[in-house]
Design an enzyme around this catalytic site. Structure first.
Site, mmCIF file in Angstrom:
data_model
loop_
_atom_site.group_PDB
_atom_site.id
_atom_site.type_symbol
_atom_site.label_atom_id
_atom_site.label_comp_id
_atom_site.label_asym_id
_atom_site.label_seq_id
_atom_site.Cartn_x
_atom_site.Cartn_y
_atom_site.Cartn_z
ATOM 1 N N GLU A 47 0.764 -1.191 0.088
ATOM 2 C CA GLU A 47 -0.203 -0.072 -0.091
ATOM 3 C C GLU A 47 0.897 1.439 -0.039
ATOM 4 O OE1 GLU A 47 -3.219 -0.163 2.703
ATOM 5 O OE2 GLU A 47 -4.143 -1.715 1.754
ATOM 6 N N GLU B 262 -5.328 -8.694 0.155
ATOM 7 C CA GLU B 262 -6.093 -8.403 1.139
ATOM 8 C C GLU B 262 -7.511 -8.173 0.875
ATOM 9 O OE1 GLU B 262 -4.870 -5.228 3.897
ATOM 10 O OE2 GLU B 262 -2.707 -5.856 3.482
#
Ligand code: BGP
Length: 467
Positions: free
Chosen positions: A165, A367
């Site tokens: 991220e 995720e």
């Protein structure tokens, strides 16, 4: 489009689960580990820090046994840089590295594919204090760290993810920069340096282990326009480019996204690019793409009247707007979790289709999951039908994306076991396995499979045929 029949999940599909080191391991100063930026985290009253977390460091063998019982085909974890090289750039800490060696051995012994993230929000504190990702020295430190990991784990780890991220670290930087939140020019410089660091690691892995695969793991989501007003469509396009595509365009194409670059120039935050950087970025090609997906967002055109940014609090999945760029909008077709995150299973399909269309690479969902206040009932069981329902809907859409032609190689829900949320403590649980601990009181730390564990086991056993 209606299909007569959805395609089956491919053979060898990587049904997995995810965690990250600082959120699950605990043992924050054990066996030579030095602090990372996360260990400086001072949570608000009543919210836990990351010091003990789920104490996976001391329960690793037991946890891998549970992964095997679940039938996992893959386990996505992250390596704590400050466990392996405590000050980020100096001496290797053999005891810290040995932990990951044992973890990987245990996974391989159970036929679970290790998927290792090299950096997940936890920069060694010593590097942070020397300027962190804004400094070119951190690129060199990362390359050396990469070499250590590839030398010592590369014979068994064939799936690597460089940085988790990166886009969230630019857009929601609070949790990764203790003491001082950098301004936008510094954040975009950090980001550029992370791109260069990832590219160096990618080239290095390809040289050392040509049979291994590596890619980035950004948080990607489709952004919807609030209406068919063309100005809303432009705002959605812009925000999708700035928030999402820029990070994959640099990684895959080796150049900045033009809309994102125009934004950076307008905001005065275009990074300094050193000679040779763009050549390097163009050379380093990922083999696959990780995608963290939780929620779509809906945006409207900015009005540039001083009120584009909503005054309430948000986080990595809640788009609050940015002055002159876009306004956050509600989407009346969708519901939200108790933590205010939009639930949009179809949005996962849209997101996967868009990624596949742009980059043509295999995708691993790294995720996706539901944070909830799970309760251990008096019968000693955690009943979490809401999580089963959430995942079932998302799995169905993943299958439709496969039917659409997306090369989806696996799905790693967040998270294998309960762990500490990035900013909402232990009360917000995601795991298939309940950990007996509270927000501040540690409890027995017993591992208790939830109803979703038993359900997911059936999904994996049937390769997605039984959901
Ligand atoms: C992602 C992070 C994870 C994880 C997840 C859930 O953005 O990569 O580390 O925590 O979100 O978010 P949270 O913990 O804030 O609920």
């Amino acid at each position: 489009m209606f299909y007569k029949q959805a395609k089956a999940f491919p053979d060898g599909f990587l049904w997995g689960a995810s965690t990250s080191s600082y959120q699950v391991e605990g043992a924050w100063n054990a066996d030579g580990k030095c602090p990372s930026v996360q260990d400086l985290h001072e949570p608000p009253a009543g919210i836990t820090d990351f010091k003990v977390a789920s104490d996976h460091y001391h329960h690793m063998e037991e946890d891998v046994e549970l992964m095997a019982e679940l039938g996992l085909k893959a386990y996505r974890f992250s390596v704590s840089w400050s466990r392996v090289i405590p000050d980020g750039a100096g001496k290797v800490n053999e005891a810290g590295l040995a932990f990951y060696g044992r973890l990987v051995d245990a996974l391989v012994a159970h036929d679970i594919v290790p998927v290792a993230t090299m950096f997940h929000f936890d920069l060694p504190l010593a590097l942070h204090e020397n300027g962190g990702w804004a400094e070119r020295a951190t690129i060199d430190a990362f390359e050396r760290y990469a070499r250590v990991l590839f030398e010592r784990l590369g014979d068994r780890v064939k799936h690597w993810l460089t940085i988790n991220e990166q886009n969230v670290m630019v857009i929601h930087p609070g949790a990764m920069n203790p003491g001082r939140v950098p301004d936008q020019p510094e954040l975009y410089q950090q980001s550029h340096n992370m791109f260069v660091a990832s590219a160096k690691a990618t080239l290095l892995l390809h040289e050392m282990w040509p049979d291994a695969k590596i890619g980035p793991a950004p948080n990607i989501t489709a952004i919807y326009p609030a209406s068919c007003d063309p100005r809303d469509v432009i705002a959605a396009d812009n925000w999708e480019a700035i928030r999402c595509w820029n990070y994959l365009d640099v990684a895959c194409f080796g150049h900045y996204n033009p809309l994102a670059w125009a934004y950076m120039e307008e905001k005065g935050c275009a990074p300094r690019i050193e000679p040779g950087d763009m050549e390097l970025l163009a050379k380093a090609k990922p083999d696959y793409l990780g995608c963290n997906y939780y929620a779509t967002a809906t945006v409207a055109a900015a009005k540039n009247d001083g009120h584009d940014r909503a005054p309430r609090a948000g986080d990595q999945q809640v788009m609050l707007g940015e002055e002159g760029v876009y306004r956050g909008a509600e989407n009346s077709s969708l519901t939200k979790t108790e933590y205010g995150w939009i639930i949009d299973a179809v949005g996962l399909r849209t997101t996967l289709r868009r990624i596949a269309g742009r980059y043509g690479l295999p995708i691993l969902i790294t995720e996706n999951g539901l944070g909830a206040k799970d309760v251990l009932e008096t019968d000693g069981i955690v009943h979490d039908p809401y999580r089963i329902d959430y995942l079932r809907r998302h799995f169905e859409q993943a299958q439709l994306a496969i039917t659409d032609g997306v090369d989806l190689i696996g799905y790693c829900p967040w998270s294998f076991m309960d762990l500490v949320s990035t900013h909402q403590g232990y009360g917000k649980r995601y795991g298939f396995v309940y950990i007996d601990r509270g927000e501040e009181e540690l409890g027995s730390l017993a591992r208790i499979p939830k109803d979703s564990f038993r359900w997911y086991k059936g999904v994996i056993r049937s390769n997605g045929a039984e959901m």
